[in-house]
Write an enzyme that holds these catalytic residues in place. Sequence first.
Site, PDB file in Angstrom:
ATOM      1  N   SER A 104       0.802  -1.228   0.000  1.00 13.06           N
ATOM      2  CA  SER A 104       0.000   0.000   0.000  1.00 13.06           C
ATOM      3  C   SER A 104       0.831   1.274   0.000  1.00 13.06           C
ATOM      4  CB  SER A 104      -0.952   0.009   1.198  1.00 13.06           C
ATOM      5  OG  SER A 104      -0.244  -0.147   2.413  1.00 13.06           O
ATOM      6  N   ASP A 136      -4.145   8.294   7.223  1.00 13.84           N
ATOM      7  CA  ASP A 136      -5.049   7.391   7.937  1.00 13.84           C
ATOM      8  C   ASP A 136      -4.220   6.621   8.967  1.00 13.84           C
ATOM      9  OD1 ASP A 136      -3.881   5.142   6.746  1.00 13.84           O
ATOM     10  OD2 ASP A 136      -5.571   4.694   5.444  1.00 13.84           O
ATOM     11  N   HIS A 141      -1.095   4.949   6.963  1.00 15.40           N
ATOM     12  CA  HIS A 141      -0.521   5.422   5.702  1.00 15.40           C
ATOM     13  C   HIS A 141      -0.220   6.915   5.744  1.00 15.40           C
ATOM     14  CE1 HIS A 141      -2.884   1.759   4.745  1.00 15.40           C
ATOM     15  NE2 HIS A 141      -1.783   1.468   4.086  1.00 15.40           N
TER      16      HIS A 141
END
Length: 377
Positions: A44, A342, A345
Amino acid sequence: MASPRFNSIIIILFICTISLSIVSISCKEDLKTNQAALFAFGDSLFEAGNNNYFDSISSFRSNFWPYGKTTFKFPTGRVSDGRIMIDFIAEYAWLPLIPPNLQPGYSNSQLTYGLNFATTAAGVFAGTFPGSVTNLSKDLGTQLNNFKNVEKTLRSNLGDAEARRVISKAVYLFHIGANDYQYPFFANTSTFSNTTKERFIDFVIGNTTTVIEELYKLGARKFGFLSLGPFGCTPSALIINSTKIGSCFEPVTELINLHNQEFPKVLRRLERRLSGFKYALHDFHTSLSQRINNPSRYGFKEGEMACCGSGPLRGINTCGFRNGPSQGYKLCENADDYVFFDPSHLTETAHQQIAELIWSGPPNVTAPYNLKTLFRL
């Protein structure tokens, strides 16, 4: 009536203008011909939208508001408020945005600039976060197979000689392994009842090395790597132990530290063994830890609290109603003030700062080469 001298000057200026135009066009064509491509592999941290094309569960997708709100003004699938470090590195290398490999509609010419194979929740192992997508794999081995398909397309479109040139001149950038170390604790598996931590780390690094060697066999020569970040100290990890809110999750921290000790040794062995193998290794763990622990030094106001989420430190992953409308979330006013967008991340600003260090950082930060040097080789 204009004088002969004036007419001569006009003619000379016209010729100079035409000459400059020809030189400019020639330079642009030369840049297009000789530009190194960028191929990204990982999780990610590098996700640019591949998960948009998987049948993923919502907790592993980011194609909804407020993701993408800062720069793109709409969600792209990047797990951030805006651009990610791959986007900045492409910019520094004079490349267009590198699209996710599953995105339909990119032209064959785009392949000569690169593709992004990274996917949220991906690990070295196929069994890492297996329920994140339905009936599909997105592990590092699958990403390698996807690249092999691209390599075949390049050979078909460009011919063997030109395809070899593109592949050998390209830079291959990796961030992978963090999910493999987090998943056993997330899923409460018995992994470490059956094997030692050291043996598990050997498996992760060994499988990563196999992929590197496979790319080398295909003609890849220039590689970039990030050490694993302090993922035991993200907002989501800081709230795992409800009796010690704000404390790093030590089991993951220990594994990541051991990985980061061993992986550079493997790269040095590859450099000795594989002719022409060159690499950049960025100390991402230190770079991110510095920003978490001393945010104001780097222009941030918050190093441990997420911009978007709920609960203590906004460490519960509800950003954008990720887990349904019944679970609300809070969104900060200015994401640039935060290291984390978040609970797990980074913000665009944090991505940009790290990208600059990967691109042109000194040898104590990115070594033995930085990416700027690799792209010029």
